[in-house]
Design a protein around this motif. Structure first.
Motif, PDB file in Angstrom:
ATOM      1  N   SER A  45      -3.361   0.149 155.887  1.00  0.00           N
ATOM      2  CA  SER A  45      -4.824   0.121 155.880  1.00  0.00           C
ATOM      3  C   SER A  45      -5.386  -0.883 156.885  1.00  0.00           C
ATOM      4  O   SER A  45      -6.486  -0.693 157.410  1.00  0.00           O
ATOM      5  N   PRO A  50      -4.123   0.884 160.978  1.00  0.00           N
ATOM      6  CA  PRO A  50      -3.997   2.341 160.859  1.00  0.00           C
ATOM      7  C   PRO A  50      -3.586   2.993 162.179  1.00  0.00           C
ATOM      8  O   PRO A  50      -3.913   2.508 163.257  1.00  0.00           O
ATOM      9  N   PHE A  59      -2.101   5.419 156.384  1.00  0.00           N
ATOM     10  CA  PHE A  59      -3.511   5.276 156.738  1.00  0.00           C
ATOM     11  C   PHE A  59      -3.696   5.601 158.212  1.00  0.00           C
ATOM     12  O   PHE A  59      -2.892   5.205 159.058  1.00  0.00           O
ATOM     13  N   LYS A  67      -6.685   7.243 153.763  1.00  0.00           N
ATOM     14  CA  LYS A  67      -5.318   7.600 153.429  1.00  0.00           C
ATOM     15  C   LYS A  67      -5.093   9.093 153.625  1.00  0.00           C
ATOM     16  O   LYS A  67      -5.923   9.925 153.247  1.00  0.00           O
TER      17      LYS A  67
END
Length: 610
Positions: free
Chosen positions: A98, A101, A121, A132
């Motif tokens: 996250s 990404p 991600f 996601k």
């Protein structure tokens, strides 16, 4: 009074009053320093003004630079655009997390050599934040990003709010869908087989190809590759020519705007076709020795007695019933808007009548009936069979009355179809019923199982002195009669309103015949994915998985139906449209022939980009 210029210096007068003690010598002759020339007051003021100007100028420049910086930062924040790295940045976070990404699953695979399927991600150039996704890093080279899924929660519910591809619970979507061609998102990636799903990547990713995977509902997404019943992908990079994703494909090239009106189109050039058959009269009867040239009389709806005692006073009359009912008026054209049929006949030798049946709504059956005034004591013979020439097939049923010293009568009904050039149905059947009375009979020939794009015809053969028309003689005439049909062009509607892309099957190719309903085999061609399909009613379907459509009947094989803009035909709008067959028809067998298996109906179609 000292000059103001020296006001802050330590008392310079003491320079002349210092006494050197402790040193005995004569006082030296010390000269008084020459005083520095005093600056004019005007020059002093000029210097002060100059210094003040540069201070002000520096402040103004600083304020301007600060203002430009603030405006630039605000502009970037307002536009929602962020500088997205395309290669891993220096960070302790793994690429695909996250906080770090990737731009796609393919980028993740190529940049970091990630080879494991799973959840990661990504953040595309046009997305506001990381999101996601599920990545298939295995199939056909890997790098596939799951962006959407189509899941039917209730096959009998049409236009329900749970059909997210049709509606999103907002009133403005009550008639037409925009979710195939907008940036709305719904569902979650881990529940993509439990409900409809669409993420930001559907509209923001730049991809080249699609992969579709059919799995049972409720299949864990990370196990979908192992439980798929059907899987296939494109390889020709077609998305690159259409904006890079389905969103741009629909909005810019194949919009899903339903039609507000649809013209009722009937089969064309039927008079020309029947004239061409009638023109073959000498050839048609050349194979029948002693052909009897019956007379037509003055009535327009029957052969009266046909001469030589062929019939009693009522003669022969034809009646058609297929959603519309009418007695055939010889030489006149009849139309039925319900099934979009056209009937044309000619008083030729032999007599010929042909009905072109479009039947877009798949009405189940109809019949032709001939009523002839012949006594029950006459011998009869029945024939049935099939003739094939190239892509054309002619099925027939015949009943011949003969034996007395009057002309014989052979009632021949036939149906011509061509699944390739006309997109005809091939599963229809012919059957017959005879009601014999003392002085006349009714001969019914039924055409069943939803005939589509089929020519349903009749001809009357006859011989003198009660001689029987043999099967060989009859088939000789039918073969010659088939030739004009081979020159007839039955245009395929909806031929230019869609995009057809070839696909490669990786799972389930051997069972494709089970995936397509029996009555739709003639109307589909496997090995393709079709983007947008149009129906006879003006409805659009988003795509036809695993097949291309050869006619306008997509509701049995396509997904993502969008209701038309002028009626309330709810059967057209649903995620899996009408995969359960014709629910409005009580004929179970007819419904079954158009229906998918329970496995198909209870499945989810997963959509991947690469």
């Amino acid at each position: 009074m000292m000059n103001a210029q020296y006001q802050n210096n330590p008392e310079p007068e003491q320079l002349y009053e210092v006494e050197f003690k402790g040193i005995e010598h004569d006082y030296l002759d010390v000269k008084k320093p020459v005083e520095t020339a005093k600056r004019p007051a005007a020059k002093v003021e000029a210097v002060k003004v100059s210094l003040k100007f540069w201070k002000i100028f520096t402040c103004v420049v600083f304020v301007l630079v600060l203002a430009v910086a603030i405006v630039g930062i605000y502009s970037m924040a307002s536009s929602g655009k962020k500088c997205i790295h395309t290669t891993p940045i220096t960070t302790t976070e793994a690429y695909g997390s996250s906080k770090n990404p990737a731009t796609s699953c393919l980028d993740l695979k190529n940049s970091s050599n990630v080879l494991s399927d799973g959840y990661y991600f990504i953040q595309t150039v046009d997305s506001e934040s990381p999101f996601k996704v599920y990545c298939d890093m295995t199939t056909s080279g890997g790098g596939w990003t799951l962006v959407a899924s189509v899941h039917e929660n209730d096959i009998n519910g049409k236009c329900t709010t749970a059909d997210m591809w049709f509606s999103n619970d907002l009133a403005q979507y009550s008639k037409i869908s925009k979710n195939w061609e907008n940036t709305n998102i719904f569902g979650t990636v881990k529940e993509a087989t439990l409900a409809d799903y669409k993420n930001t990547g559907y509209s923001t990713m730049k991809a080249s190809n699609l992969m579709l995977r059919h799995v049972p509902n409720k299949t864990p997404v990370d196990e979908s590759r192992f439980l798929a019943s059907l899987q296939y992908h494109t390889s020709n990079n077609f998305l690159e020519k259409h904006g890079g994703n389905l969103f741009t494909t629909y909005t810019r090239h194949y919009p899903m705007n339903p039609k507000t009106t649809v013209a009722v189109n009937y089969p064309s050039n039927m008079n020309k076709l029947v004239d061409a058959i009638a023109a073959l009269s000498p050839s048609l009867i050349s194979g029948i020795p002693d052909f009897y040239y019956y007379t037509y009389g003055t009535s327009t709806d029957r052969l009266q007695n046909a001469g030589s005692g062929t019939f009693t006073s009522y003669g022969m009359i034809m009646y058609l019933n297929f959603r519309c009912s009418y007695y055939l008026a010889y030489g006149k054209e009849h139309k039925c808007s319900y099934i979009r049929s056209v009937s044309v006949s000619r008083k030729s030798h032999p007599f010929i009548a042909v009905t072109a049946i479009e039947n877009p709504d798949s009405s189940s059956s109809g019949y032709n009936r001939v009523q002839s005034s012949r006594p029950s004591s006459d011998p009869t013979t029945l024939y049935n069979g099939k003739l094939t020439e190239g892509n054309f097939e002619l099925k027939y049923r015949a009943r011949c009355v003969y034996g007395r010293n009057v002309s014989s009568v052979c009632d021949v009904f036939f149906a011509v179809n061509n699944t390739k050039d006309w997109a005809s149905s091939s599963t229809f059947t012919l059957s017959e019923t005879i009601n014999q009375h003392a002085t006349y009979y009714y001969y019914y020939v039924y055409i069943k199982n939803s005939p589509r794009r089929v020519m349903f015809g009749y001809t009357m053969l006859s011989r003198t002195a009660g001689r029987l028309v043999t099967k060989v003689q009859m088939e000789s005439t039918l073969k010659k009669m088939l030739q004009p049909f081979k020159n007839y062009t039955w245009s395929v509607p909806c031929a230019s309103s869609h995009l057809v892309v070839p696909v490669t099957y990786t799972i389930g190719e051997s069972t494709l015949s089970n995936f397509v309903p029996p009555s739709m085999h003639y109307a589909t061609t496997t090995g393709f994915l079709q983007i947008r399909a149009e129906s006879y009613t003006g409805t659009y379907y988003a795509m036809c998985p695993a097949v291309k459509l050869n006619n306008c009947d997509g509701r049995y094989v396509c997904i993502g139906g969008v209701q038309n803009g002028y009626s309330q035909q709810t059967k057209d709008c649903s995620d899996l449209t009408e995969w359960n067959g014709k629910v409005s028809n009580s004929d179970y067998h007819n419904s079954k022939n158009f229906a998918h298996s329970t496995k198909d109906i209870l499945s989810t179609v997963m959509i991947f980009y690469r």
